[in-house]
Design a protein around this motif. Sequence first.
Motif, PDB file in Angstrom:
ATOM      1  N   ILE A   1       0.851  -1.196   0.000  1.00 11.45           N
ATOM      2  CA  ILE A   1       0.000   0.000   0.000  1.00 11.45           C
ATOM      3  C   ILE A   1       0.888   1.248   0.000  1.00 11.45           C
ATOM      4  O   ILE A   1       0.692   2.168  -0.798  1.00 11.45           O
ATOM      5  N   ILE A   2       1.880   1.275   0.870  1.00 14.28           N
ATOM      6  CA  ILE A   2       2.791   2.414   0.945  1.00 14.28           C
ATOM      7  C   ILE A   2       3.595   2.535  -0.351  1.00 14.28           C
ATOM      8  O   ILE A   2       3.693   3.613  -0.948  1.00 14.28           O
ATOM      9  N   TYR A   3       4.165   1.424  -0.792  1.00 16.76           N
ATOM     10  CA  TYR A   3       5.009   1.436  -1.994  1.00 16.76           C
ATOM     11  C   TYR A   3       4.229   1.925  -3.213  1.00 16.76           C
ATOM     12  O   TYR A   3       4.726   2.751  -3.991  1.00 16.76           O
ATOM     13  N   HIS A   4       3.002   1.443  -3.386  1.00 10.56           N
ATOM     14  CA  HIS A   4       2.244   1.820  -4.579  1.00 10.56           C
ATOM     15  C   HIS A   4       1.575   3.184  -4.442  1.00 10.56           C
ATOM     16  O   HIS A   4       1.309   3.830  -5.458  1.00 10.56           O
ATOM     17  N   THR A   5       1.348   3.647  -3.211  1.00  3.88           N
ATOM     18  CA  THR A   5       0.944   5.046  -3.047  1.00  3.88           C
ATOM     19  C   THR A   5       2.082   5.932  -3.526  1.00  3.88           C
ATOM     20  O   THR A   5       1.865   6.894  -4.277  1.00  3.88           O
ATOM     21  N   LYS A   6       3.306   5.597  -3.129  1.00  2.00           N
ATOM     22  CA  LYS A   6       4.479   6.324  -3.611  1.00  2.00           C
ATOM     23  C   LYS A   6       4.580   6.217  -5.128  1.00  2.00           C
ATOM     24  O   LYS A   6       4.848   7.215  -5.814  1.00  2.00           O
ATOM     25  N   GLY A   7       4.357   5.029  -5.675  1.00  2.00           N
ATOM     26  CA  GLY A   7       4.410   4.843  -7.122  1.00  2.00           C
ATOM     27  C   GLY A   7       3.394   5.711  -7.845  1.00  2.00           C
ATOM     28  O   GLY A   7       3.687   6.293  -8.892  1.00  2.00           O
ATOM     29  N   CYS A   8       2.188   5.809  -7.289  1.00  2.00           N
ATOM     30  CA  CYS A   8       1.149   6.660  -7.887  1.00  2.00           C
ATOM     31  C   CYS A   8       1.606   8.116  -7.905  1.00  2.00           C
ATOM     32  O   CYS A   8       1.493   8.799  -8.937  1.00  2.00           O
ATOM     33  N   ILE A   9       2.125   8.581  -6.781  1.00  2.00           N
ATOM     34  CA  ILE A   9       2.590   9.969  -6.685  1.00  2.00           C
ATOM     35  C   ILE A   9       3.757  10.195  -7.641  1.00  2.00           C
ATOM     36  O   ILE A   9       3.794  11.182  -8.373  1.00  2.00           O
ATOM     37  N   ASP A  10       4.714   9.260  -7.652  1.00  2.00           N
ATOM     38  CA  ASP A  10       5.877   9.387  -8.534  1.00  2.00           C
ATOM     39  C   ASP A  10       5.474   9.425 -10.008  1.00  2.00           C
ATOM     40  O   ASP A  10       6.158  10.050 -10.819  1.00  2.00           O
ATOM     41  N   GLN A  11       4.379   8.759 -10.344  1.00  2.00           N
ATOM     42  CA  GLN A  11       3.908   8.736 -11.739  1.00  2.00           C
ATOM     43  C   GLN A  11       2.947   9.888 -12.044  1.00  2.00           C
ATOM     44  O   GLN A  11       2.345   9.931 -13.109  1.00  2.00           O
ATOM     45  N   GLY A  12       2.774  10.791 -11.093  1.00  2.00           N
ATOM     46  CA  GLY A  12       1.990  11.993 -11.343  1.00  2.00           C
ATOM     47  C   GLY A  12       0.511  11.888 -11.036  1.00  2.00           C
ATOM     48  O   GLY A  12      -0.269  12.766 -11.430  1.00  2.00           O
TER      49      GLY A  12
END
Length: 128
Positions: free
Chosen positions: A76-87
């Motif tokens: 959940i944390i990793y993919h929240t970061k991934g979502c933010i990193d991808q804009g």
Amino acid sequence: MEWSRLEHYHEPSNSIEEALHDYKVGLGVFTEKMPDLAQHYNAFTEACFKEGVLSQKEKQLIALGISLYSQDEYCIIYHTKGCIDQGASEEEILEAVGVTAAFGGGAAMSQAVTLVQEAMTELNQQNH
């Protein structure tokens, strides 16, 4: 989950950074002990998240939904970061969370209103 994209090491300043760091360390230990398996796993996940018909942002939003549904806090944390990193915007993330809650009910929603909100807040503060 490819960790080479994470920033260079620095002391974690909050619980979200600490969780990402703990996973990175654990994955490093696993990679040392099981290099062949780790290499194949990393290659597979890297291929899954490459830009394709679906954008990397869309793939991260899907992964966040699956992480919420499966109650996997590190993902959940990793993919929240991934979502933010991808804009992905906060609204896009929350809409994906809403779709997940339609399937996962209260368990998915409880993670969304706590862990996802905390991760978005802390990760967005780091970006400013």
